[in-house]
Design a protein around this motif. Structure first.
Motif, PDB file in Angstrom:
ATOM      1  N   LEU A 263       3.517  31.891 -92.112  1.00 42.63           N
ATOM      2  CA  LEU A 263       3.766  31.825 -93.559  1.00 42.63           C
ATOM      3  C   LEU A 263       3.981  30.380 -94.002  1.00 42.63           C
ATOM      4  N   VAL A 266       0.739  28.477 -94.216  1.00 41.72           N
ATOM      5  CA  VAL A 266      -0.088  28.781 -95.386  1.00 41.72           C
ATOM      6  C   VAL A 266       0.225  27.811 -96.508  1.00 41.72           C
ATOM      7  N   SER A 319       2.395  42.937 -96.263  1.00 38.89           N
ATOM      8  CA  SER A 319       2.141  41.546 -96.652  1.00 38.89           C
ATOM      9  C   SER A 319       1.349  40.799 -95.585  1.00 38.89           C
ATOM     10  N   LEU A 320       1.692  40.996 -94.319  1.00 42.60           N
ATOM     11  CA  LEU A 320       0.976  40.304 -93.242  1.00 42.60           C
ATOM     12  C   LEU A 320      -0.480  40.757 -93.154  1.00 42.60           C
ATOM     13  N   LEU A 323      -2.311  39.043 -95.893  1.00 42.63           N
ATOM     14  CA  LEU A 323      -2.532  37.640 -95.571  1.00 42.63           C
ATOM     15  C   LEU A 323      -3.695  37.467 -94.585  1.00 42.63           C
ATOM     16  N   GLY A 327      -6.889  35.376 -95.646  1.00 44.24           N
ATOM     17  CA  GLY A 327      -7.131  34.163 -94.860  1.00 44.24           C
ATOM     18  C   GLY A 327      -8.459  34.195 -94.132  1.00 44.24           C
ATOM     19  N   LEU A 358      -3.496  35.059-100.981  1.00 41.09           N
ATOM     20  CA  LEU A 358      -2.553  34.548 -99.990  1.00 41.09           C
ATOM     21  C   LEU A 358      -1.180  34.320-100.608  1.00 41.09           C
ATOM     22  N   THR A 359      -1.144  33.698-101.770  1.00 42.18           N
ATOM     23  CA  THR A 359       0.146  33.441-102.418  1.00 42.18           C
ATOM     24  C   THR A 359       0.831  34.737-102.828  1.00 42.18           C
ATOM     25  N   PHE A 361       0.927  37.527-101.219  1.00 42.03           N
ATOM     26  CA  PHE A 361       1.558  38.211-100.088  1.00 42.03           C
ATOM     27  C   PHE A 361       2.596  37.361 -99.359  1.00 42.03           C
ATOM     28  N   VAL A 362       2.568  36.052 -99.556  1.00 42.22           N
ATOM     29  CA  VAL A 362       3.540  35.204 -98.870  1.00 42.22           C
ATOM     30  C   VAL A 362       4.963  35.486 -99.364  1.00 42.22           C
ATOM     31  N   LEU A 425      -0.222  34.572 -87.509  1.00 45.53           N
ATOM     32  CA  LEU A 425       0.140  35.710 -88.355  1.00 45.53           C
ATOM     33  C   LEU A 425      -0.123  37.035 -87.649  1.00 45.53           C
TER      34      LEU A 425
END
Length: 449
Positions: A263, A266, A319-320, A323, A327, A358-359, A361-362, A425
């Motif tokens: 995280l 990212v 969330s992962l 990502l 990604g 990406l933002t 889920f971070v 991740l």
């Protein structure tokens, strides 16, 4: 969890919660402006030897900083708990971050100053993590078990919104100024170097409220009986006791260590990739950062809401996965134009769509990870637990920067550094899957000093 008796427990708009979240707001000047979207982009530009070389140096510098944090963070957290100095050390470390950030003003655009710039950013990261140990531990003082997810998410959201405001100011006053003034001069990169001074002042100003609104933790007995080195012996005894009485607490610390490193990467390398791989100008990077912070703030709030209802583990897993999907799309599609569904798909479009995902889920992953541990921490031991949180994270924090640099070195192209982040991740997700949710974990029992 304790709370200020003057305020309703865990209420988002209470004075302690707002003051606590103000630190997150201010810290965005370091996270968003310095380490992600502005200063590190400047530091990895052609003025310092080119994106590939400078990115490698930055990656290794951050890896070394991570190792130092891993060695020191748990003991500093333990001693602030025992000595009743949690708030004091939050202030001291915040001041150190501000000072090191301001010193970045002297990083002129010359290749020989790359090491100075990387050293200042790496050192500031060390003190920022030390401050974060005490800051995160305060979550238990201002929330209740039923509100900790929302409060943690609110803090992250405040950080993202603070980043938006700071980035807008940086854009209109320094990068693309709407009026002429001495700070808008690009000669010797004066405008970017002044951004460092602005960031230091911004962080310092918004770090102050928590020092007045959240009470200090009480001093524990026998606080001065242990030397600094002896504190490590106590630390290891406590880790063994936690593993014996609550093994899944240790399992979570290990799993979160891995995925949190991904995280962090990212954000650390996001702006660098936007500029180096996708050819974004600095003003475009900042514009993306502003929009990305809006999306991240929304994600953190939504994640906090679901955290208190379905638990932090499910929020982190979803969330992962998000990502990894986003990604992978950024890495595979790259900056080349694509033909998709009969439409022309530019590299810019790729980064805007999947970069914003990406933002999204971070934020939830970060907020729910903090809330997860707050639920597991024995009362009065939050600083040490979040010290372990920082240490386990930093014990592997060389992974993402090192793999990022390694894949760049192997393939000779910055874009492939993304593979290293995705590997971290995915590993974090796999290790997290067998860990029990907090509601099913027996509270840890730790020995007294």
């Amino acid at each position: 969890m304790s709370t200020d008796p003057q305020q309703p427990p865990g209420r988002l708009l209470s004075k302690p919660v707002l003051a606590w979240a103000s630190w997150d707001w201010g810290s965005a000047a370091f996270n968003a402006v310095m380490t992600t979207f502005v200063f590190t982009v400047y530091l990895t530009s052609d003025a310092f030897g080119g994106e590939t070389y400078a990115s490698e140096v930055l990656g290794w510098g951050l890896a070394v900083a991570g190792l130092l944090i891993a060695l020191l963070a748990p003991v500093t957290g333990q001693r602030s708990d025992v000595g009743g100095r949690r708030k004091l050390w939050l202030g001291v470390n915040s001041l150190a971050v501000a000072a090191l950030t301001a010193l970045c003003f002297f990083v002129f655009p010359r290749p020989e100053l790359l090491i100075l710039g990387v050293a200042l950013i790496a050192a500031a990261n060390i003190f920022f993590e030390f401050a974060g140990v005490n800051y995160n531990a305060m979550l238990a003082q201002i929330s209740t078990p039923s509100s900790v997810g929302r409060v943690s998410g609110f803090g992250w959201a405040m950080g993202y919104v603070g980043g938006i405001v700071a980035l807008v100011i940086v854009l209109v006053a320094f990068v693309q100024p709407v009026f002429e003034w001495f700070g808008s001069s690009t000669e010797g990169a004066l405008n970017i170097r002044l951004v460092a001074v602005f960031s230091a002042l911004w962080f310092l100003a918004f770090a102050l409220p928590v020092m007045f609104a959240v009470p200090e933790v009480p001093r524990q007995r026998h606080a001065d009986r242990l030397s600094f080195l002896a504190s490590y012996g106590l630390l290891f005894r406590r880790i063994k006791a936690i593993y014996r009485t609550s093994p899944h607490t240790i399992y979570f610390l290990l799993a979160s260590a891995i995925f949190r490193d991904g995280l962090a990467a990212v954000f650390t390398f996001g702006g660098i990739i936007a500029a180096g791989t996708f050819g974004f100008e600095l003003s475009e990077v900042i514009l993306f950062a502003i929009v990305g912070n809006v999306i991240a703030a929304v994600g953190a709030v939504i994640g906090g809401y679901f955290d208190d209802r379905v638990g932090p583990k499910l929020v982190i897993i979803v969330s992962l996965i998000g990502l990894l999907v986003a990604g992978t799309a950024v890495m595979v599609l790259g900056a080349e134009d694509q033909q998709m569904f009969g439409l022309n798909w530019s590299g810019d479009t790729t980064f805007w769509i999947f970069g914003l995902l990406l933002t999204l889920f971070v934020g939830p992953a970060q907020a729910s990870s903090r809330a997860y541990l707050a639920r597991l921490s024995p009362r009065g031991e939050e600083g040490e637990m979040f010290g372990l949180y920082a240490t386990t994270g930093r014990a592997v924090s060389f992974l993402a920067p090192a793999l990022f640099s390694l894949f760049i070195g192997v393939f000779g192209e910055q874009r492939f550094g993304i593979i290293g982040i995705l590997v971290v991740l995915l590993a974090g997700l796999l290790v997290l899957l067998p860990v029990k949710p907090p509601a099913q974990v027996t509270p840890a029992v730790v020995p007294a000093p």
